[in-house]
Scaffold this active site. Structure first.
Site, PDB file in Angstrom:
ATOM      1  N   CYS A  37       0.897  -1.180   0.125  1.00 25.24           N
ATOM      2  CA  CYS A  37       0.067  -0.100  -0.049  1.00 25.24           C
ATOM      3  C   CYS A  37       0.873   1.048   0.216  1.00 25.24           C
ATOM      4  O   CYS A  37       1.670   1.415   0.893  1.00 25.24           O
ATOM      5  CB  CYS A  37      -0.819  -0.118   1.278  1.00 25.24           C
ATOM      6  SG  CYS A  37      -1.796   1.499   1.237  1.00 25.24           S
ATOM      7  N   CYS A  40       0.386   3.153   3.767  1.00 27.34           N
ATOM      8  CA  CYS A  40       0.619   2.622   4.945  1.00 27.34           C
ATOM      9  C   CYS A  40       1.597   1.649   4.853  1.00 27.34           C
ATOM     10  O   CYS A  40       2.183   0.996   5.781  1.00 27.34           O
ATOM     11  CB  CYS A  40      -0.593   2.160   5.562  1.00 27.34           C
ATOM     12  SG  CYS A  40      -1.254   0.671   5.080  1.00 27.34           S
ATOM     13  N   CYS A  55      -6.710  -4.381 -19.514  1.00 27.62           N
ATOM     14  CA  CYS A  55      -7.515  -3.552 -18.968  1.00 27.62           C
ATOM     15  C   CYS A  55      -6.746  -2.291 -18.727  1.00 27.62           C
ATOM     16  O   CYS A  55      -7.721  -1.098 -18.512  1.00 27.62           O
ATOM     17  CB  CYS A  55      -8.326  -3.940 -17.908  1.00 27.62           C
ATOM     18  SG  CYS A  55      -7.608  -4.008 -16.505  1.00 27.62           S
ATOM     19  N   CYS A  84      -7.505  -1.015   1.138  1.00 24.98           N
ATOM     20  CA  CYS A  84      -6.353  -1.467   2.092  1.00 24.98           C
ATOM     21  C   CYS A  84      -7.180  -1.696   3.378  1.00 24.98           C
ATOM     22  O   CYS A  84      -7.805  -1.041   3.904  1.00 24.98           O
ATOM     23  CB  CYS A  84      -5.359  -0.482   2.183  1.00 24.98           C
ATOM     24  SG  CYS A  84      -4.153  -1.141   3.627  1.00 24.98           S
ATOM     25  N   CYS A  87      -5.356   0.890   6.294  1.00 24.82           N
ATOM     26  CA  CYS A  87      -5.716   2.374   6.272  1.00 24.82           C
ATOM     27  C   CYS A  87      -6.742   2.797   5.554  1.00 24.82           C
ATOM     28  O   CYS A  87      -7.158   4.276   5.213  1.00 24.82           O
ATOM     29  CB  CYS A  87      -4.347   3.043   5.753  1.00 24.82           C
ATOM     30  SG  CYS A  87      -4.274   2.874   4.020  1.00 24.82           S
ATOM     31  N   HIS A  90      -8.290   3.437  -0.866  1.00 30.44           N
ATOM     32  CA  HIS A  90      -8.703   2.886  -1.980  1.00 30.44           C
ATOM     33  C   HIS A  90      -7.794   2.329  -3.340  1.00 30.44           C
ATOM     34  O   HIS A  90      -6.897   3.216  -3.180  1.00 30.44           O
ATOM     35  CB  HIS A  90      -9.759   3.956  -2.806  1.00 30.44           C
ATOM     36  CG  HIS A  90     -10.410   3.403  -4.029  1.00 30.44           C
ATOM     37  ND1 HIS A  90     -11.553   2.772  -4.262  1.00 30.44           N
ATOM     38  CD2 HIS A  90      -9.780   3.965  -5.307  1.00 30.44           C
ATOM     39  CE1 HIS A  90     -11.607   2.400  -5.577  1.00 30.44           C
ATOM     40  NE2 HIS A  90     -10.648   3.259  -6.281  1.00 30.44           N
ATOM     41  N   HIS A  93     -10.872  -2.036  -7.968  1.00 34.29           N
ATOM     42  CA  HIS A  93     -12.128  -2.731  -8.101  1.00 34.29           C
ATOM     43  C   HIS A  93     -11.664  -4.214  -8.223  1.00 34.29           C
ATOM     44  O   HIS A  93     -10.710  -4.660  -9.094  1.00 34.29           O
ATOM     45  CB  HIS A  93     -12.908  -2.118  -8.969  1.00 34.29           C
ATOM     46  CG  HIS A  93     -13.731  -0.962  -8.554  1.00 34.29           C
ATOM     47  ND1 HIS A  93     -13.169   0.045  -8.846  1.00 34.29           N
ATOM     48  CD2 HIS A  93     -14.757  -0.682  -7.837  1.00 34.29           C
ATOM     49  CE1 HIS A  93     -13.773   1.105  -8.422  1.00 34.29           C
ATOM     50  NE2 HIS A  93     -15.031   0.675  -7.577  1.00 34.29           N
ATOM     51  N   ASP A  97     -14.161 -12.013 -13.666  1.00 31.04           N
ATOM     52  CA  ASP A  97     -13.593 -12.304 -15.144  1.00 31.04           C
ATOM     53  C   ASP A  97     -11.991 -12.675 -15.146  1.00 31.04           C
ATOM     54  O   ASP A  97     -11.432 -12.407 -16.427  1.00 31.04           O
ATOM     55  CB  ASP A  97     -14.172 -11.529 -16.195  1.00 31.04           C
ATOM     56  CG  ASP A  97     -13.412 -10.020 -16.046  1.00 31.04           C
ATOM     57  OD1 ASP A  97     -12.601 -10.010 -14.921  1.00 31.04           O
ATOM     58  OD2 ASP A  97     -13.734  -9.170 -16.936  1.00 31.04           O
ATOM     59  N   ARG A 105     -10.281 -10.831 -10.937  1.00 31.16           N
ATOM     60  CA  ARG A 105      -9.410  -9.720 -11.625  1.00 31.16           C
ATOM     61  C   ARG A 105      -9.320  -8.535 -10.724  1.00 31.16           C
ATOM     62  O   ARG A 105     -10.303  -7.817 -10.696  1.00 31.16           O
ATOM     63  CB  ARG A 105      -9.890  -9.588 -13.039  1.00 31.16           C
ATOM     64  CG  ARG A 105      -9.127  -8.301 -13.548  1.00 31.16           C
ATOM     65  CD  ARG A 105      -9.327  -8.005 -15.199  1.00 31.16           C
ATOM     66  NE  ARG A 105     -10.751  -7.961 -15.649  1.00 31.16           N
ATOM     67  CZ  ARG A 105     -11.314  -6.846 -15.707  1.00 31.16           C
ATOM     68  NH1 ARG A 105     -10.609  -5.574 -15.403  1.00 31.16           N
ATOM     69  NH2 ARG A 105     -12.733  -6.720 -15.898  1.00 31.16           N
ATOM     70  N   CYS A 107      -8.350  -5.200 -10.270  1.00 31.15           N
ATOM     71  CA  CYS A 107      -7.810  -4.116 -11.272  1.00 31.15           C
ATOM     72  C   CYS A 107      -7.435  -3.097 -10.354  1.00 31.15           C
ATOM     73  O   CYS A 107      -8.144  -2.257  -9.743  1.00 31.15           O
ATOM     74  CB  CYS A 107      -8.981  -3.709 -12.009  1.00 31.15           C
ATOM     75  SG  CYS A 107      -8.730  -3.036 -13.526  1.00 31.15           S
TER      76      CYS A 107
HETATM   77 ZN   LIG Z   1      -2.692   0.969   3.515  1.00 32.55          ZN
END
Ligand SMILES: [Zn+2]
Length: 120
Positions: A37, A40, A55, A84, A87, A90, A93, A97, A105, A107
């Site tokens: 991450c 963090c 993708c 995560c 923390c 974001h 997603h 598939d 997957r 992504c």
């Molecule tokens: Zn984190």
């Protein structure tokens, strides 16, 4: 303790932004190591599960222990958000598939990740 985030990283990790496809610095990264991450330092993905999904974002078929999933109905879509666990940053997603053995997957935005290559 939080790492210092750039403005772009902050936008993605804290404001759930998305980097433009095919721009991420880890998209073509084929080195062996761990993806942590960016905020963090929690270990999130391994190069062992990275695959080329075409993708436009780094894709993994499995996650390490430090991710959590959450329903996301923003932008009129039903998606599963990847965060995560430590923390709440974001990451991206996850879709159904992906390749075997998981069929998943993940992504993930390069900007949410910090790559830690294996030392040899
Ligand atoms: Zn984190």
């Amino acid at each position: 303790m939080e790492n210092k985030l750039t403005e772009e990283q902050y936008h993605i990790l804290r404001e759930k932004g998305t980097e433009l496809p095919f721009t991420g610095k880890y998209l073509q990264n084929k080195k062996k190591g761990k993806y942590m991450c960016a905020a963090c330092g929690a270990s999130l993905f391994s190069s062992e599960t990275k695959f080329d999904s075409h993708c436009g974002w780094p894709s993994f078929f499995a996650a390490e222990g430090n991710v959590k999933l959450k329903k996301d109905v923003s932008h009129g879509m039903k998606r599963i958000e990847v965060l995560c666990k430590k923390c709440d940053g974001h990451l991206g997603h996850v879709f159904d598939d992906g390749p075997k053995p998981t069929g998943k997957r993940f992504c993930i935005n390069s900007l949410s990740l910090e790559f830690n290559g294996d030392k040899k």
